[in-house]
Design a protein around this motif. Structure first.
Motif: not given
Lengths: 297, 297, 297, 297
Positions: C252-281
């Protein structure tokens, strides 16, 4: 100047203080009968554009046309099957052929006859909705063919049509007419492709034509543009013809018509008057409706 | 029996093998001109129902009417403001006044003139879309007022109208007519409230009336129901009038009209013929359109 | 070449011939539990874009957001009142954050696991609809921040990301990961304004990255673009990553995400892994869903 | 009495006079982290209902799911093809799983924190829109299983749940919890079929439970009904839980969840707490969003 023009052409109260129909009151049975008698050839001419469902530079909010059931069941299936569709459209704007109800525009917080803008709530218009035209709009249509007058194929975006030009075409507008102004928009679009009508504009009536409408006492005004020349010089009065016609004079407007076919049909017969029929959908509280007006020549 | 009726009334190829217009071909300029000459009083009568946006037992898929901008900005604001709306509707079904294109129904995987059902894809109909009526449908309308004939206010759901009754009303249908059959549906709804038309049915034409349509050579058929009497006896042929008219004979149908106002207007003048105008939206690939037909008496 | 790549990475039958879930099968309870244990800061980061309702050069089919009732009743009214809205969107395309179901794309008339394209009819997908994700998609997310790797703010439209780059970011993708590729699209849009992503393109993965996905055995792939670099060199295979991932590998593909906030959050903590949740209708027969995925760091 | 209850539980200003987030402020990073640590089995449970697109007695305004492109092109076509859909929904009401923003309901012309109802205009909510939850709602969820407590399969429409019952289930609600109340609605629907929830009602919290919410200091409240027991005794306060929670306490509500699967999952493990994730769409100015919340046990 626009505000002065508005005051000079305003005629609130003419058909009573509670009136919501405005100049549709001019379409008396007598006028309808006389208009029907104009039919000579029995040819019907469509004056609506194809519903604009494709994204384009001049169609920023495409109409929706969805098949809710197509013919994609097993073709060998016996007996009955059906197909059907959904159509949805935010019809105001510069793309879709539509009629503006008198509740579509406000000047200083008021619509036609002084009703407050707050009478148009999120559940619809309490005053001057398109329901006043439930029985259709039928009358004598006249086509003022400006490109023909100027000897060009089309007017350019931003070209302003003058009062003198409205008086100089092949037909004279009379009291109670449905006045249609051809600018050649669809010819231009076909030849040069679509353009951003919001940024680049549309040909249309100069603001002072509001007085002409007042003097002629038109029942309805329509155009293949949006009647107003755009862009406007006055930001506070961006569409003065709309503001004077809808709000001041109670004249319904037909926007984004397709008039090239009618121009051809009229020129071919040397006759620019016809029976004209508009049949808005009966949208309760609607500020207008998509329409496909029909001229019968 | 339905299949036999279908074969007996089928006339594919009559207007050419590639024809998509069907009986609209009967609406010649001559007939349009003669229809226009029927206008005597200059009174217009709406034959569409108000767009059904409210959920109701007879409206399981309400139309959408959304205000995209209302008058709820600060009322003191100077100059120009506007209001506008969105309208959306899956118009087929038993609620909304609409026209069925010839691509709306299939019999054994085929539509009018033998075009395959698979020509109606998820992006629209390639054959016999409503675009064939872009120029409007204009002709002589006749109202067959069955409640008046029977001396009742309305017919009951499931009541079947016979061929003899179609011949016994106050007006004779002729070749090329737009035939409108009044059952009193809206009167009944107003008096008794809405009912589940899918479960309880609607008054309409008995299946054998397909032969009457064939013999009369009607251009269009309409009703305040869905023309077919419902419920149907034959599950494989649940709407035989639709199937014979749309698919076999190429006759467009007008469903869910409002005909009580027209019945009153006709009875008051003792005259059941009139100019009738239908102006479908120009929906590319559409299998029909919401409409508000106008009778001009 | 694309066809070869497709054959080389195809794995139909891996989870059974009737499987419709594809690589979601990798998201085992064990992996979900381990992903939940990644939460360290308790900060949630949105990875969806604001629903694009405004017309723009990169939004040719704007989403609809209509108020069906606003607060425009009399303000003095006592007691209870409500407001509510309608939202509508054709979510596929280059604007709206959405998930692609495996039924969204076909190669030579087939979707994932060889199901025929004709299993997606006008009433929805009979195979591999988004319903397979009704219970949500939860796992270890990893952000591959390509602008960070390259030392730039954003990639330009048309920039192709290589397999080597995917291996060179701050985090290593592992089997069963939800792999998110940041291209800096939203940063570029904020700085330079919107562009026509169909004509000018989007940064994304070079076609050969399909093999990387295959080798890594990712569960899901997402990007702030559409994963594929555009424009494509191969017109017959315009979006090879989509074709290989959705159709060949069942990813499955996720298109047109917004990832700049996540990039900032990861860089600030030096950590690029996380719990990720997608909840399709839970859209029955849907080929995807608009989504607003949430990263929990 | 409702008005008294409202005043007794109102806490405007608690998080500042300009606050639009209300009790979402309770979902601190610390609470999110602790909630993530609740995941033990790695099993995800959907808490949304399938999007209700079919007309039904309990679904008067069906959601729209339209295929804008299906797989009905020629199956032999080479290379790339796609399918896609449109989804549209007026999500408030008694059918669709959705979240209520604090701008959804007004008491005496005011929403949460005293913002005027007129801040919700026809173009959206200026205050307390669902955008406050753009980053998702993540926390400790607890399921209060009332049918289990009562030893029945489901509660009947109109059954009022008491404060004592909320305290007597298998789990204790704590400050900052996402409290979910199971009434067995979907079990009843499956067994007995749909009913008219507007006329016949829904099981839910008795009005006095507003005080319980206040004392417990819940972050969010949800139910498989609409939290309020219906029908209401007080016509001026038809949904007092909505009014006290949304307006007075700033507690977002989750309506029409599906909780039978979660009830089963909890009972099977003897554990009624879990990580709970809600990911509303980022609808600018929205008064809520359709959602499919996910419990991770």
């Amino acid at each position: 100047m626009s505000a002065e023009l508005f005051e000079a052409t305003k005629r609130w109260g003419r058909w009573g203080e509670d009136d919501d129909r405005g100049a549709l009151n001019l379409l008396t049975p007598e006028r309808v009968s006389k208009a029907a008698a104009l039919v000579r050839y029995g040819v019907t001419v469509p004056c609506g554009r194809p519903l604009a469902t494709a994204p384009a530079v001049d169609n920023p909010n495409p109409a929706l046309h969805h098949m809710i059931q197509a013919g994609d069941f097993a073709a060998s299936q016996k007996g009955f099957q059906w197909a059907g569709d959904f159509v949805g459209v935010a019809f105001h704007g510069n793309s879709v052929s539509h009629i503006d109800a008198l509740s579509h525009v406000f000047v200083d917080g008021q619509m036609y006859n002084g009703a407050p803008a707050t009478d148009v709530t999120s559940v619809g218009a309490r005053r001057s909705s398109i329901e006043v035209a439930d029985a259709g709009i039928v009358g004598r249509g006249v086509l003022l063919d400006i490109p023909r007058l100027r000897g060009v194929d089309w007017l350019e975006p931003g070209d302003a049509i003058t009062t003198d030009e409205l008086d100089a075409t092949d037909v004279n507008a009379e009291q109670g007419d449905i006045v249609l102004v051809h600018t050649g928009r669809d010819r231009r679009r076909e030849a040069l492709g679509p353009w951003n009508t919001y940024a680049e504009g549309l040909a249309g009536l100069a603001p002072e034509c509001a007085r002409w409408l007042y003097d002629k006492d038109a029942a309805v005004l329509g155009s293949d543009g949006v009647s107003d020349v755009m862009p406007a010089a006055d930001m506070e009065w961006p569409i003065p013809i709309h503001m004077c016609a809808l709000v001041g004079m109670g004249i319904h407007l037909l926007d984004n018509l397709r008039l090239d076919l009618l121009a051809d049909a009229c020129a071919a017969r040397g006759r620019w008057e016809f029976l004209f029929v508009v049949a808005p959908l009966q949208i309760g509280g609607g500020t207008g409706s998509p329409v496909n007006p029909i001229a019968i020549v």
